[in-house]
Design a protein around this motif. Sequence first.
Motif, PDB file in Angstrom:
ATOM      1  N   PRO A  46       0.943  -1.426   0.067  1.00  0.00           N
ATOM      2  CA  PRO A  46       0.043   0.175  -0.069  1.00  0.00           C
ATOM      3  C   PRO A  46       0.707   1.283  -0.015  1.00  0.00           C
ATOM      4  CG  PRO A  46       0.099  -0.860   2.227  1.00  0.00           C
ATOM      5  CD  PRO A  46       1.009  -1.795   1.348  1.00  0.00           C
ATOM      6  N   PRO A  47       0.174   2.308  -0.267  1.00  0.00           N
ATOM      7  CA  PRO A  47       1.235   3.668  -0.440  1.00  0.00           C
ATOM      8  C   PRO A  47       1.267   4.041   0.994  1.00  0.00           C
ATOM      9  CG  PRO A  47      -1.115   3.948  -0.921  1.00  0.00           C
ATOM     10  CD  PRO A  47      -1.297   2.724  -0.623  1.00  0.00           C
ATOM     11  N   PRO A  48       2.353   5.152   1.069  1.00  0.00           N
ATOM     12  CA  PRO A  48       2.537   5.689   2.628  1.00  0.00           C
ATOM     13  C   PRO A  48       1.268   6.198   3.088  1.00  0.00           C
ATOM     14  CG  PRO A  48       4.202   6.207   1.231  1.00  0.00           C
ATOM     15  CD  PRO A  48       3.266   5.615   0.098  1.00  0.00           C
ATOM     16  N   ASP A  49       1.013   6.400   4.505  1.00  0.00           N
ATOM     17  CA  ASP A  49      -0.244   6.697   5.219  1.00  0.00           C
ATOM     18  C   ASP A  49      -0.173   8.308   5.106  1.00  0.00           C
ATOM     19  OD1 ASP A  49      -1.366   4.277   6.011  1.00  0.00           O
ATOM     20  OD2 ASP A  49       0.563   3.956   6.961  1.00  0.00           O
ATOM     21  N   LEU A  50       1.214   8.878   5.184  1.00  0.00           N
ATOM     22  CA  LEU A  50       1.319  10.277   5.253  1.00  0.00           C
ATOM     23  C   LEU A  50       2.375  10.808   4.654  1.00  0.00           C
ATOM     24  CD1 LEU A  50       0.092  12.457   8.148  1.00  0.00           C
ATOM     25  CD2 LEU A  50       2.461  13.002   7.049  1.00  0.00           C
ATOM     26  N   VAL A  51       2.603  11.952   3.911  1.00  0.00           N
ATOM     27  CA  VAL A  51       3.733  12.398   3.203  1.00  0.00           C
ATOM     28  C   VAL A  51       4.086  13.847   3.916  1.00  0.00           C
ATOM     29  CG1 VAL A  51       4.644  13.105   1.197  1.00  0.00           C
ATOM     30  CG2 VAL A  51       2.862  11.386   1.219  1.00  0.00           C
ATOM     31  N   LEU A  52       5.370  13.966   4.369  1.00  0.00           N
ATOM     32  CA  LEU A  52       6.066  15.251   4.588  1.00  0.00           C
ATOM     33  C   LEU A  52       6.922  15.707   3.431  1.00  0.00           C
ATOM     34  CD1 LEU A  52       7.369  14.321   8.073  1.00  0.00           C
ATOM     35  CD2 LEU A  52       5.178  15.440   7.717  1.00  0.00           C
ATOM     36  N   LEU A  53       6.410  16.767   2.919  1.00  0.00           N
ATOM     37  CA  LEU A  53       6.849  17.139   1.490  1.00  0.00           C
ATOM     38  C   LEU A  53       7.374  18.493   1.418  1.00  0.00           C
ATOM     39  CD1 LEU A  53       6.855  16.484  -1.645  1.00  0.00           C
ATOM     40  CD2 LEU A  53       4.628  17.285  -1.531  1.00  0.00           C
ATOM     41  N   ASP A  54       8.610  18.601   1.232  1.00  0.00           N
ATOM     42  CA  ASP A  54       9.402  19.891   0.865  1.00  0.00           C
ATOM     43  C   ASP A  54       8.828  20.439  -0.539  1.00  0.00           C
ATOM     44  OD1 ASP A  54      11.100  21.858   1.310  1.00  0.00           O
ATOM     45  OD2 ASP A  54      12.855  20.954   0.379  1.00  0.00           O
ATOM     46  N   TRP A  55       8.800  21.932  -0.120  1.00  0.00           N
ATOM     47  CA  TRP A  55       8.315  22.645  -1.483  1.00  0.00           C
ATOM     48  C   TRP A  55       9.590  22.878  -2.734  1.00  0.00           C
ATOM     49  CZ3 TRP A  55       3.901  26.675  -1.330  1.00  0.00           C
ATOM     50  CH2 TRP A  55       3.788  27.132  -2.583  1.00  0.00           C
ATOM     51  N   MET A  56      10.569  23.071  -1.980  1.00  0.00           N
ATOM     52  CA  MET A  56      11.755  23.348  -3.081  1.00  0.00           C
ATOM     53  C   MET A  56      12.480  22.046  -3.291  1.00  0.00           C
ATOM     54  SD  MET A  56      11.172  26.267  -3.895  1.00  0.00           S
ATOM     55  CE  MET A  56      12.815  26.746  -4.771  1.00  0.00           C
ATOM     56  N   LEU A  57      12.504  21.260  -4.270  1.00  0.00           N
ATOM     57  CA  LEU A  57      12.864  20.001  -4.698  1.00  0.00           C
ATOM     58  C   LEU A  57      13.879  20.229  -5.818  1.00  0.00           C
ATOM     59  CD1 LEU A  57      10.212  17.241  -3.998  1.00  0.00           C
ATOM     60  CD2 LEU A  57      12.230  17.933  -2.356  1.00  0.00           C
ATOM     61  N   PRO A  58      14.898  19.228  -6.145  1.00  0.00           N
ATOM     62  CA  PRO A  58      15.736  19.478  -7.119  1.00  0.00           C
ATOM     63  C   PRO A  58      15.304  19.397  -8.653  1.00  0.00           C
ATOM     64  CG  PRO A  58      16.525  17.595  -6.159  1.00  0.00           C
ATOM     65  CD  PRO A  58      15.491  18.327  -5.159  1.00  0.00           C
ATOM     66  N   ASP A  59      14.179  18.431  -8.571  1.00  0.00           N
ATOM     67  CA  ASP A  59      13.599  18.147  -9.899  1.00  0.00           C
ATOM     68  C   ASP A  59      12.301  18.458 -10.313  1.00  0.00           C
ATOM     69  OD1 ASP A  59      12.742  16.449  -7.980  1.00  0.00           O
ATOM     70  OD2 ASP A  59      12.679  14.593  -9.188  1.00  0.00           O
ATOM     71  N   MET A  60      11.696  18.777  -9.259  1.00  0.00           N
ATOM     72  CA  MET A  60      10.447  19.453  -9.402  1.00  0.00           C
ATOM     73  C   MET A  60       9.732  19.963  -8.278  1.00  0.00           C
ATOM     74  SD  MET A  60       7.620  15.963  -9.506  1.00  0.00           S
ATOM     75  CE  MET A  60       8.705  14.989 -10.465  1.00  0.00           C
TER      76      MET A  60
END
Length: 234
Positions: A46-60
């Motif tokens: 199954p996919p992760p239950d929650l995502v901690l996501l940075d705004w500024m990433l190197p590829d997108m």
Amino acid sequence: MPATILIVDDERDLLDSLRFSLEREGFCALTAQNGSSALSLMGQSPPPDLVLLDWMLPDMAGTEVCRNIRMTERTRGTPVIMITARSEEIDRVVGFELGADDYVTKPFSVRELLLRVKAILRRRTADDPATEEQHYELLRVDHDGHQVWVQNSRVTLTALEFRLLATLLARRGRVQTRDTLLNDVWGVQVDVTTRTVDTHVQRLRKKLGAAGQYIETLRGVGYRFLLPEREATH
């Protein structure tokens, strides 16, 4: 089973620190340093239950990752917390518009972040029983699939608009102040103004068309989802 948290950030030290803190709290932690790797991990079963996501990433941009998560059927309901140095109100509004469940600015307290993670996961668990389709006169809501129809026509809502509608519908007949909606829909201690609630309610009404009339404005107080006549008379 412990919840699995995906951490997406290009700062190796921050990744390691967050992974250690999450695992110490009993979570499983996955890490990714770019958007492509993050989306690949979101494709696991199954996919992760929650995502901690940075705004500024190197590829997108992290906002693009969030948009992709929300557009994919199997991950549409996965909570996303944006983690970023961008602290302007407009950035928060954009993040929430794209479907983020919460927004944390750097530098941040790891302890507070963990509290936010736990609060969102508790809220998601509490919402799990309402996975059936709900019919309300012209309106039909599929809570599990995050889909809405008005008079059998599909209405496309952002994740935030869907949460706003679901909250008002679940509390129909009861007045919801703007502060209450900010806390329950946008998340704890979110630094945006009550004007944001008004803007989103206006957009939601417009998208709902004929069903927009169900959301009543109480000037100086907040909003209320009207009871149908059959409930109001009992």
